[in-house]
Design an enzyme around this catalytic site. Structure first.
Site, short mmCIF file in Angstrom:
data_model
loop_
_atom_site.label_atom_id
_atom_site.label_comp_id
_atom_site.label_asym_id
_atom_site.label_seq_id
_atom_site.Cartn_x
_atom_site.Cartn_y
_atom_site.Cartn_z
N THR A 272 -1.00 0.12 -8.01
CA THR A 272 -1.93 -0.17 -7.70
C THR A 272 -2.55 0.16 -5.99
OG1 THR A 272 -2.96 -2.37 -7.00
CG2 THR A 272 -0.65 -2.22 -6.69
N ASP A 273 -3.88 0.05 -5.89
CA ASP A 273 -4.47 0.28 -4.62
C ASP A 273 -4.02 -0.65 -3.57
OD1 ASP A 273 -5.77 -1.79 -5.75
OD2 ASP A 273 -7.70 -1.36 -4.77
N TYR B 268 2.16 -9.21 -4.22
CA TYR B 268 1.59 -8.33 -5.25
C TYR B 268 1.95 -6.80 -4.86
CZ TYR B 268 -0.69 -6.01 -8.70
OH TYR B 268 -1.21 -5.04 -9.91
N LYS C 208 4.90 -4.08 -6.26
CA LYS C 208 4.17 -2.89 -6.94
C LYS C 208 4.93 -1.46 -6.25
CE LYS C 208 2.07 -2.53 -10.15
NZ LYS C 208 2.26 -2.32 -11.22
N TRP D 48 -9.22 -2.44 -9.02
CA TRP D 48 -10.41 -3.01 -9.29
C TRP D 48 -10.70 -2.90 -10.85
CZ3 TRP D 48 -14.54 -3.78 -5.14
CH2 TRP D 48 -14.05 -4.01 -4.07
#
Length: 216
Positions: A28-29, A53, A57, A78
């Site tokens: 994830t970003d 989160y 990750k 997103w």
């Protein structure tokens, strides 16, 4: 979240290493965000998560790297599609039901259509047919940059929900347990160069998804 995003990933990595396979891990970003970036984040940039989160990750990524498995780590963000719950489907409903909405404008990233991500993963996997292919981390999202406010305005505009007055607001007007990055735009130079990918612009893919949703 640590058990799901890190420990489970570690177990999968070790199992795949034993089987001699390739592990595809979606990250994830949100592994970025604590630093005041003003340029897209690259793969080799130090992770600076803002919340649990993103931190778990990042731990998951580290578990993959330390396991010795052959891997393909893909960072994205997103995500939305015509399936499940996501921002696009929520905005479609709210802009049809409510006379006004406030949406944050101080969180910036890139909407990513899951269909585009899936197609990109297929292309990337074809490049890993050779056992000698090196394991790598790649960023993938659609092209372009926007805030959640811009995203909401685009959704409402494309489907004609113009009666809803959408106004920008600050994140602190909606306190949340989730600490989201203020800026998490991903640099995709590496994946485009390595796999000759042509990545769609976010508004073009949004219109594709909306047409599918409206035709259902």
């Amino acid at each position: 979240q640590e058990r799901m995003n890190a420990k489970a990933v570690e177990n999968l990595s070790l199992a795949m290493k034993e089987a001699g396979g390739l592990l595809v891990h979606i990250s994830t970003d949100y592994v970025f965000g604590a630093e005041p970036y003003n340029r897209p984040c690259k793969e080799d940039q130090k992770g600076t998560p803002t919340g649990v989160y993103g931190l778990t990750k990042l731990h998951g990524e580290q578990a993959v790297l330390s396991s010795g498995v052959r891997y393909l780590i893909i960072r994205t963000g997103w995500l939305y599609s015509e399936y499940g719950k996501n921002f696009v489907k929520t905005m479609l409903r709210l802009t049809a039901e409510k006379p006004s909405l406030k949406v944050v404008f101080d969180q910036v990233g890139t909407p990513t259509y899951a269909g585009d991500l899936a197609a990109a993963i297929g292309t990337m996997l074809s490049g890993f047919a050779r056992p000698s292919e090196e394991s790598e981390i790649y960023n993938y999202s659609n092209e372009g940059v926007c805030s959640w406010y811009d995203f909401a305005k685009a959704i409402a505009g494309y489907v004609g929900h113009t009666a809803c007055d959408i106004q920008p607001c600050h994140s602190d007007e909606f306190p949340s347990k989730v600490h989201r990055p203020a800026y998490s735009v991903l640099d995709k130079s590496k994946v485009k160069a390595h796999f000759s990918l042509r990545i769609p612009y976010w508004t073009d893919s949004l219109q594709v998804c909306l047409k599918i949703l409206l035709d259902q």
